[in-house]
Design an enzyme around this catalytic site. Structure first.
Site, mmCIF file in Angstrom:
data_model
loop_
_atom_site.group_PDB
_atom_site.id
_atom_site.type_symbol
_atom_site.label_atom_id
_atom_site.label_comp_id
_atom_site.label_asym_id
_atom_site.label_seq_id
_atom_site.Cartn_x
_atom_site.Cartn_y
_atom_site.Cartn_z
ATOM 1 N N SER A 86 0.835 -1.197 0.000
ATOM 2 C CA SER A 86 0.000 0.000 0.000
ATOM 3 C C SER A 86 0.879 1.260 0.000
ATOM 4 O O SER A 86 1.704 1.429 -0.886
ATOM 5 C CB SER A 86 -0.975 -0.024 1.176
ATOM 6 O OG SER A 86 -1.937 0.998 1.092
ATOM 7 N N HIS A 189 -8.466 1.581 -0.969
ATOM 8 C CA HIS A 189 -8.285 0.716 -2.141
ATOM 9 C C HIS A 189 -9.612 0.246 -2.736
ATOM 10 O O HIS A 189 -9.751 -0.900 -3.141
ATOM 11 C CB HIS A 189 -7.369 -0.469 -1.796
ATOM 12 C CG HIS A 189 -6.030 -0.040 -1.296
ATOM 13 N ND1 HIS A 189 -5.103 0.572 -2.109
ATOM 14 C CD2 HIS A 189 -5.477 -0.097 -0.053
ATOM 15 C CE1 HIS A 189 -4.034 0.858 -1.388
ATOM 16 N NE2 HIS A 189 -4.239 0.471 -0.144
#
Length: 318
Positions: A86, A189
Site C-alpha cells: 500500500s 483501495h
C-alpha cells in the site's frame, strides 16, 4: 537474492522512531521531511499516542519516512528487489530509484490527507476475512456490495465498503472464516477513494521519475515494473485498486528470493511471508525495528545480496 520490504498502514506503533533519533542527522532529516509532508514527523514518531498516529493523514508520511530513514543505513547497492504494501510502495519506489526521497514524502503527505478527506465523505470501513475458501470469500464480499481491498495471502482477504455491508458480512460469514473489523477510517483501495486518486494524480503529474535501478514489484499485479512513468501511474491507481500482496509474495518465490528485510515498523509483512513461503525454499527474514537490528540486516545482505559495483545514489539515498 535479497528483497527489502516497506510496510503499510496499520504497522505503526507509538514511539517506534525514538531509537533512530540517536543516529546523527536523523532528527534534521525528519524535520526537513516534515515540511514536505505537512505533519510533524519527529513528534509523530516519538511522543504521539496510538490514536494520533492512527490518523491516515499522519500515518502515511510517517511510515514512508521511517522506511527511508532506516534504509539509509543499509548497503542498498547489494539489494536486488524492493516492494512495499500500500503506502509502503512509495518507500519502495524511492529505494528503487524511481522517486527521490523528497518526492516520496511529498506524495505520501498528499495521499494521506486526501484519503482521509475521502473517508469523511461517507461512512465506510474494512474487515479482515481470515480462513475459508478464497473463491467463496470473494463471492460473499461481492454479494454484500463490498470490495476485496487487500488480498494478503496466508488466508487473509480484506473486505471494504459501506458499513451496513460489513455488518451483513459479519452476520453471515463464509464457511470456516473469522471476521475481524479493522480500526481504519474508511474503505481504502476501493472506488470510495476516487477523489483522493484524482488529487494524487494532479501532484504526481509534476514529478519526473527515473526508471528503477533494481527489481520493483507492483501491488496491482505482483509484476516487476521497469518503467518509472508506469510505476508512478500504478502508485496513483493503487489508491482505488486492490492491493495484491499475495501476488507480490508469489513473485518473491518465483524469483528465488532467499533473504528478506522488512523496514520499520517491521513485523506485519514478515509474518505474511513466513506463513506463505514455507518449506525448504523459505527465505531468511530480518525485521528491522531499531538501530540494534542493523548488524543482523547488514549480515543478511552480505550473505544473500548481490555484490558488485555500487550503484549511483538513488532516491536521495546511498
Amino acid at each position: 537474492m535479497l528483497a527489502v520490504l516497506s510496510p503499510g498502514q496499520g504497522s505503526q506503533k507509538p514511539g517506534f522512531l525514538t531509537p533512530w533519533l540517536d543516529l546523527t542527522g536523523t532528527e534534521a532529516r525528519l524535520r526537513s521531511w516534515s515540511a514536505l509532508a505537512g505533519v510533524d514527523l519527529v513528534h509523530l514518531g516519538t511522543t504521539a499516542d496510538a490514536d494520533e498516529i492512527k490518523d491516515t493523514a499522519r500515518t502515511q508520511p510517517l511510515l514512508v519516512a521511517a522506511a527511508l530513514l532506516a534504509a539509509e543505513h543499509l548497503p542498498l547497492h547489494e539489494v536486488t528487489l524492493t516492494a512495499g504494501h500500500s503506502v509502503g510502495e512509495l518507500g519502495a519506489a524511492a529505494l528503487a530509484g524511481v522517486l527521490s526521497a523528497e518526492a516520496a514524502i511529498t506524495l505520501a503527505g498528499v495521499r494521506g490527507r486526501e484519503m482521509a478527506a475521502a473517508c469523511a465523505l461517507e461512512p465506510t470501513g474494512m474487515a479482515a476475512v481470515l480462513g475459508g475458501d478464497p473463491d467463496e470469500v470473494l463471492a460473499a464480499i461481492a454479494a454484500h456490495g463490498l470490495h476485496p481491498a487487500n488480498r494478503n495471502g496466508a488466508g487473509q482477504i480484506v473486505a471494504a465498503g459501506a458499513l451496513d455491508g460489513l455488518d451483513k458480512l459479519a452476520a453471515e460469514p463464509p464457511a470456516k472464516t473469522r471476521i475481524i473489523r479493522l480500526q481504519v477510517a474508511g474503505a481504502f483501495h476501493t472506488p470510495y477513494m476516487a477523489p483522493a486518486e484524482s488529487a494524487l494524480a494532479a501532484v504526481a503529474a509534476g514529478i519526473t521519475p527515473a526508471d528503477p535501478a533494481r527489481i520493483l514489484l507492483s501491488n496491482l499485479d505482483g509484476t516487476a515494473v521497469d518503467d518509472g512513468q508506469e510505476m508512478v501511474r500504478r502508485l496513483v491507481r493503487q489508491v482505488t485498486a486492490p492491493v495484491r500482496w499475495d501476488l507480490c509474495m508469489r513473485a518473491l518465490a518465483d524469483l528465488g528470493v532467499t533473504g528478506v528485510i522488512e523496514l520499520p515498523p517491521a513485523g506485519t509483512l514478515a509474518g505474511l511471508v513466513k506463513r506463505e513461503l514455507k518449506g525448504d525454499g523459505a527465505p531468511e527474514i530480518v525485521t528491522l525495528n531499531t538501530p540494534d537490528d542493523l548488524p543482523a540486516a547488514r549480515d543478511l545482505i552480505a550473505r544473500h545480496g548481490t555484490p558488485g559495483q555500487p550503484l549511483a545514489p538513488i532516491g536521495g539515498l546511498s
